[in-house]
Design a protein around this motif. Structure first.
Motif, PDB file in Angstrom:
ATOM      1  N   ILE A   3       0.997  -1.125   0.073  1.00  0.00           N
ATOM      2  CA  ILE A   3       0.045   0.058  -0.012  1.00  0.00           C
ATOM      3  C   ILE A   3       0.745   1.200   0.001  1.00  0.00           C
ATOM      4  O   ILE A   3       1.843   1.528   0.995  1.00  0.00           O
ATOM      5  N   PHE A   4       0.692   1.978  -1.140  1.00  0.00           N
ATOM      6  CA  PHE A   4       1.438   3.256  -1.247  1.00  0.00           C
ATOM      7  C   PHE A   4       0.796   4.372  -1.004  1.00  0.00           C
ATOM      8  O   PHE A   4      -0.372   4.619  -1.268  1.00  0.00           O
ATOM      9  N   ASP A   5       1.236   5.564  -0.343  1.00  0.00           N
ATOM     10  CA  ASP A   5       0.542   6.854  -0.392  1.00  0.00           C
ATOM     11  C   ASP A   5       0.678   7.313  -1.702  1.00  0.00           C
ATOM     12  O   ASP A   5       1.381   7.186  -2.446  1.00  0.00           O
ATOM     13  N   SER A   6      -0.317   8.216  -1.908  1.00  0.00           N
ATOM     14  CA  SER A   6      -0.416   8.797  -3.147  1.00  0.00           C
ATOM     15  C   SER A   6       0.895   9.569  -3.661  1.00  0.00           C
ATOM     16  O   SER A   6       1.260   9.593  -4.689  1.00  0.00           O
ATOM     17  N   PRO A  21      -0.186  13.752  -6.086  1.00  0.00           N
ATOM     18  CA  PRO A  21      -0.629  14.158  -4.815  1.00  0.00           C
ATOM     19  C   PRO A  21      -2.267  14.344  -4.473  1.00  0.00           C
ATOM     20  O   PRO A  21      -2.773  14.780  -5.568  1.00  0.00           O
ATOM     21  N   GLY A  22      -2.811  13.838  -3.720  1.00  0.00           N
ATOM     22  CA  GLY A  22      -4.087  13.834  -3.460  1.00  0.00           C
ATOM     23  C   GLY A  22      -4.975  12.628  -4.230  1.00  0.00           C
ATOM     24  O   GLY A  22      -6.036  12.461  -4.252  1.00  0.00           O
ATOM     25  N   ALA A  23      -4.440  11.678  -5.089  1.00  0.00           N
ATOM     26  CA  ALA A  23      -4.801  10.517  -5.559  1.00  0.00           C
ATOM     27  C   ALA A  23      -5.580   9.571  -4.848  1.00  0.00           C
ATOM     28  O   ALA A  23      -6.023   8.725  -5.155  1.00  0.00           O
ATOM     29  N   GLY A  24      -4.740   9.584  -3.585  1.00  0.00           N
ATOM     30  CA  GLY A  24      -5.391   8.362  -2.542  1.00  0.00           C
ATOM     31  C   GLY A  24      -4.277   7.342  -2.616  1.00  0.00           C
ATOM     32  O   GLY A  24      -3.416   7.262  -3.599  1.00  0.00           O
TER      33      GLY A  24
END
Length: 69
Positions: free
Chosen positions: A26-29, A35-38
Motif C-alpha cells: 500500500i503506497f501513499d499517493s 498528490p491527492g490521488a489516494g
C-alpha cells in the motif's frame, strides 16, 4: 527515487499484507502517483516471488496453493 519508496513500504508492516493473490503493498499517493490521488495498492503475485520464498515456511504454503485454504 521509486526504490526508496518501495523500501519504505516494505519495511513498514502497516503498509503491506499477505493476501490470497500475493503480497499487497500500500503506497501513499505522494509516493507513486499524483498528490491527492489516494492510496495505491500493488499486488505482487506469488509466482513472481516464488524463487525468494523460503521452502517450508507459511508463505511457501500460500504460494503453492495460491490462497489461504
Amino acid at each position: 527515487m521509486l526504490r526508496r519508496h518501495v523500501e519504505k513500504v516494505v519495511s513498514d508492516e502497516k503498509k503491506w499484507m499477505i493476501t490470497p493473490e500475493g503480497l499487497d503493498f500500500i503506497f501513499d499517493s505522494a509516493e507513486i502517483g499524483p498528490p491527492g490521488a489516494g492510496a495505491a495498492n500493488v499486488i505482487v503475485p506469488y509466482a513472481a516471488i516464488r524463487q525468494v520464498i523460503r521452502s517450508g515456511e507459511q508463505l511457501d504454503a500460500l504460494a503453492a496453493h495460491g490462497s489461504y485454504n
